[in-house]
Design a protein around this motif. Structure first.
Motif, PDB file in Angstrom:
ATOM      1  N   ARG A  63       0.866  -1.176   0.001  1.00 54.55           N
ATOM      2  CA  ARG A  63       0.070   0.129  -0.107  1.00 54.55           C
ATOM      3  C   ARG A  63       0.728   1.155  -0.089  1.00 54.55           C
ATOM      4  N   SER A  64       2.073   1.114   0.811  1.00 52.60           N
ATOM      5  CA  SER A  64       2.890   2.292   0.816  1.00 52.60           C
ATOM      6  C   SER A  64       3.572   2.602  -0.524  1.00 52.60           C
ATOM      7  N   ALA A  66       2.197   1.548  -3.768  1.00 50.52           N
ATOM      8  CA  ALA A  66       1.243   1.281  -4.728  1.00 50.52           C
ATOM      9  C   ALA A  66       0.966   2.229  -5.926  1.00 50.52           C
ATOM     10  N   ARG A  67       1.087   3.543  -5.263  1.00 50.44           N
ATOM     11  CA  ARG A  67       0.656   4.572  -6.439  1.00 50.44           C
ATOM     12  C   ARG A  67       2.057   4.754  -7.333  1.00 50.44           C
ATOM     13  N   THR A  68       2.992   4.753  -6.540  1.00 53.47           N
ATOM     14  CA  THR A  68       4.392   4.786  -7.565  1.00 53.47           C
ATOM     15  C   THR A  68       4.522   3.564  -8.559  1.00 53.47           C
ATOM     16  N   LYS A  70       1.951   1.433  -9.693  1.00 54.29           N
ATOM     17  CA  LYS A  70       1.053   1.470 -10.655  1.00 54.29           C
ATOM     18  C   LYS A  70       1.462   2.437 -11.736  1.00 54.29           C
ATOM     19  N   PHE A  71       2.020   3.536 -11.447  1.00 49.34           N
ATOM     20  CA  PHE A  71       2.335   4.650 -12.155  1.00 49.34           C
ATOM     21  C   PHE A  71       3.488   4.438 -13.322  1.00 49.34           C
ATOM     22  N   TRP A 107      -3.016  -4.253 -11.639  1.00 47.09           N
ATOM     23  CA  TRP A 107      -4.319  -3.630 -11.547  1.00 47.09           C
ATOM     24  C   TRP A 107      -5.464  -4.331 -10.991  1.00 47.09           C
ATOM     25  N   ASN A 111      -3.713  -5.059  -6.823  1.00 48.66           N
ATOM     26  CA  ASN A 111      -4.357  -3.664  -6.339  1.00 48.66           C
ATOM     27  C   ASN A 111      -5.960  -3.985  -5.889  1.00 48.66           C
TER      28      ASN A 111
END
Ligand SMILES: CCCCCCCCCCCCC[C@@H](O)CC(=O)SCCNC(=O)CCNC(=O)[C@H](O)C(C)(C)COP(=O)(O)OP(=O)(O)OC[C@H]1O[C@@H](n2cnc3c(N)ncnc32)[C@H](O)[C@@H]1OP(=O)(O)O
Length: 242
Positions: A63-64, A66-68, A70-71, A107, A111
């Protein structure tokens, strides 16, 4: 009036100038892209190490970052375009399978199902992906800058021998861990009757994806072995779908 031979040389010169400009633009773009991707995966590596050092656990690590993750993994779809327009000499199919499998893994599995995000198998493929991509993109960068350290070339064409199977194990174990949650929740599935009169069961879709590794992974692995022979041992290799 210039003769047809002179017209030919003028036209040839114009075409050569266009090719050189295109090549210079492609090189500039690829250099920027590879530096950015190397930096992105380095940021991911540092973030994962800092998380583990500070927390002493991998629980919550996905989770820490995940955003980077996924990008940067989603941006890699650009590489299918690189092959398709011919600015890199590699297989569109191989690149497409590799990138799509990673994007699917992030994805549509990791996620989408929080219950599996702290599985050791997730950490396994994250660490393996990160090591691989830092090596791969830095190889491309230094290669484009014509200052390629041998240890990076060596790492690019040797680490995959161990990291590829480890990554596949991590991905398959993660999908397997997801199966019970998918079956129980019925996520991404459509049962009959419905207004579309179509049924779809994501549980069996994941099983098919797992089985597809059997014919597809060897294609990727042998592709890398061919690249390895070409780059490290100078063999002339002709890719089938060039
Ligand atoms: C929608 C449902 C999906 C269902 C999925 C089903 C899955 C099926 C199985 C899939 C298994 C995948 C498992 C995998 O995810 C596990 C892992 O990745 S674990 C980590 C280890 N992995 C690896 O080591 C592979 C990493 N990936 C790659 O290496 C590439 O993606 C790959 C396409 C596999 C191979 O790369 P490439 O064909 O490009 O080989 P080279 O690096 O030797 O490059 C060839 C030439 O092209 C030039 N090139 C390529 N890209 C660039 C770039 N960005 N910038 C500049 N130049 C580039 C390169 O320089 C070479 O040029 P030259 O010939 O002149 O040397």
């Amino acid at each position: 009036m210039a003769s047809s031979e002179e017209d030919g040389t003028v036209e040839e010169k114009e075409n050569n100038n266009k090719r050189r400009t295109k090549s210079a633009l492609a090189t500039a773009w690829l250099t920027f892209y590879n530096i950015a991707m190397t930096a992105g995966w380095l940021v991911l590596a540092i973030a994962m190490m800092r998380f583990y050092i500070q927390k002493g656990t991998t629980k919550g690590l996905y989770r820490s970052i995940a955003r980077t993750l996924k990008f940067f993994q989603t941006v890699a779809l650009v590489e299918v375009g690189h092959c398709a327009i011919g600015i890199v000499r590699t297989s569109v199919i191989v690149t497409g399978v590799q990138v799509c499998s990673r994007i699917f893994m992030i994805w549509f599995v990791t996620n989408s199902i929080r219950q599996i995000q702290s599985e050791e198998s997730v950490i396994l493929f994250l660490v393996v992906w990160t090591m691989t991509e830092i090596t791969r993109y830095s190889y491309y960068t230094f290669n484009l800058l014509h200052h390629l350290p041998y240890f990076i070339k060596w790492a690019r064409y040797n680490l995959f021998i161990v990291l590829y199977p480890l990554g596949v194990i991590g991905e398959l174990m993660t999908i397997y861990a997801a199966l019970p949650f998918v079956r129980r929740s019925g996520m991404y599935s459509m049962r009959l009757p419905n207004k579309y009169n179509v049924s779809f069961d994501y549980y069996y879709c994941l099983i098919i994806v797992m089985l597809s590794y059997i014919p597809l992974f060897p294609q990727l692995f042998f592709h890398m072995l061919r690249q390895r022979r070409r780059v490290l041992h100078g063999e002339v290799i002709v890719e089938k779908d060039d």
